[in-house]
Design an enzyme around this catalytic site. Structure first.
Site, short mmCIF file in Angstrom:
data_model
loop_
_atom_site.label_atom_id
_atom_site.label_comp_id
_atom_site.label_asym_id
_atom_site.label_seq_id
_atom_site.Cartn_x
_atom_site.Cartn_y
_atom_site.Cartn_z
N SER A 104 3.36 -7.04 -5.07
CA SER A 104 2.30 -6.25 -4.46
C SER A 104 2.15 -6.75 -2.64
O SER A 104 3.05 -6.06 -2.74
CB SER A 104 0.59 -6.99 -5.13
OG SER A 104 -0.15 -5.93 -4.40
N ASP A 221 -2.64 2.04 -12.55
CA ASP A 221 -2.65 1.17 -11.42
C ASP A 221 -3.67 1.57 -10.46
O ASP A 221 -4.15 2.15 -10.31
CB ASP A 221 -1.59 0.92 -9.86
CG ASP A 221 -1.91 -0.78 -8.87
OD1 ASP A 221 -2.54 -0.49 -8.61
OD2 ASP A 221 -0.27 -0.36 -8.62
N HIS A 277 -2.48 -2.68 -12.80
CA HIS A 277 -1.26 -3.10 -11.38
C HIS A 277 -0.37 -4.46 -11.32
O HIS A 277 -0.99 -5.90 -12.00
CB HIS A 277 -2.14 -3.72 -10.35
CG HIS A 277 -1.82 -3.75 -8.40
ND1 HIS A 277 -0.83 -2.97 -8.51
CD2 HIS A 277 -2.54 -4.60 -8.39
CE1 HIS A 277 -0.44 -3.90 -7.49
NE2 HIS A 277 -1.50 -5.07 -7.31
#
Ligand SMILES: *[C@@H]1O[C@H](CO)[C@@H](O)[C@H](O)[C@H]1NC(C)=O
Ligand SMILES: *[C@@H]1O[C@H](CO)[C@@H](O)[C@H](O)[C@H]1NC(C)=O
Ligand SMILES: *[C@@H]1O[C@H](CO)[C@@H](O)[C@H](O)[C@H]1NC(C)=O
Length: 306
Positions: A104, A221, A277
């Protein structure tokens, strides 16, 4: 006679042992950079690091920036990348080169390290899990109490104070405020060589020197808006539609950081997985991440054989 024979055998055994152990001690290490509202001691991150360690048989560790969680929210990315740069240079085990796994927001630290860090050891393979590479147009949903302040800050994202006190402000790219973004955002425009007349070829050269770049996007996501940012896809300037695939962006066509060069050389692997995610399964890790963390030369010869 007996004694010298014994000595000879011992010597041969010892030297054989050394030969056998050399390839192991040379295996390329990796480092992992965690995302926002996280830390190396976070369960998910330590599990991920351990899994990658055991599947790849390569030594690897999560590199912490500052105090972890709070700094991941409020320390500007310029500073985070510069801390990463100094830390990496102080790790003797990385001095011959290493691989990176970014998670991320940690991908923007990783890329800052690759592009900005002077006199650093080479990075061979870089695997990105859900990285906001082309920017974000919206605040990720965050219910954590510490996030309240962030929400407040990001309502005026191109304000200097906010730029210096909220990590995500460094990669907020509002398609309808491109002029403000290019002028006042302190991180992503530099990282992506976006400012006309201020493109630094050193950043491009360094990024282009990667052996492999793996960009993993998560189909469901709901943290990255748009999720395509994890492939360097993004909105066109001035509007929210349509979302451009990476190959249609100016960053790619004008090759600002070498993404096109790498892609033309067959060194970019665009991967899409079905989860939310950073919801990556063990099988997906084994398939898309682990091969890039194994011994370089073994991997490339396997690759050539295919
Ligand atoms: C990788 O493995 C090969 C043997 O398969 C070995 O010769 C080489 O030194 C290793 N390289 C690294 C960087 O680990
Ligand atoms: C991490 O691994 C431990 C032990 O295998 C497990 O109990 C725990 O649920 C895992 N945590 C996460 C967040 O995946
Ligand atoms: C480009 O970046 C390199 C590495 O950080 C730096 O040494 C150089 O001065 C920069 N060049 C320009 C024109 O800013």
């Amino acid at each position: 006679m007996e004694k010298s024979l014994q000595r000879f055998v011992l010597l041969v055994t010892l030297s054989l042992f050394c030969f056998i152990s050399i390839p192991f001690s040379l295996s390329v290490p990796f480092v992992l950079f965690h995302g926002i509202v996280s830390g190396c001691s976070n369960d998910k991150m330590s599990n991920l690091t351990k899994l990658l360690n055991s599947y790849s048989s390569s030594p690897g560790s999560c590199v912490e920036i500052g105090n972890g969680l709070a700094d991941s929210l409020y320390m500007p990315l310029t500073q985070q990348a510069s801390i990463a740069c100094e830390k990496i240079k102080q790790m003797p085990e990385l001095s011959e080169g290493y691989n990176i796994v970014g998670v991320s927001q940690g991908n923007l630290v990783a890329r800052g390290l690759i592009e900005f860090c002077d006199n650093a050891p080479p990075v061979f393979n870089y695997v990105s899990l859900g990285g906001p590479h082309a920017g974000l147009s919206d605040l990720p949903k965050c219910t954590f109490p510490l996030c309240k302040l962030l929400e407040l800050y990001l309502s005026d994202v191109y304000n200097d104070f906010v730029q210096d006190h909220a990590a995500p402000s460094g990669y907020f790219k509002l398609p309808t405020k491109i002029t403000e973004y290019l002028e006042h955002s302190k991180y992503l425009p530099k990282l992506n060589n976006e400012r006309p007349g201020e493109k630094n070829s050193t950043y491009k050269d360094r990024f282009t020197s990667l052996h492999n770049l793996v960009l993993i996007m998560f189909e469901k996501d709901d943290v990255l808006t748009p999720k395509e940012s994890s492939w360097f896809g993004y909105y066109p300037d001035g509007t929210y539609t349509p979302i451009l695939p990476p190959q249609k962006t100016k960053l790619y066509t004008e090759d600002w950081i070498g993404l096109k060069t790498l892609d033309d050389a067959g060194k970019v692997n665009f991967v899409s997985v079905p989860g939310g995610h950073i919801e990556i399964t063990e099988e997906e890790l084994v398939k898309y991440v682990v091969p890039y963390l194994k011994n370089e030369s073994t991997f490339s010869s396997e690759h050539e054989a295919m």
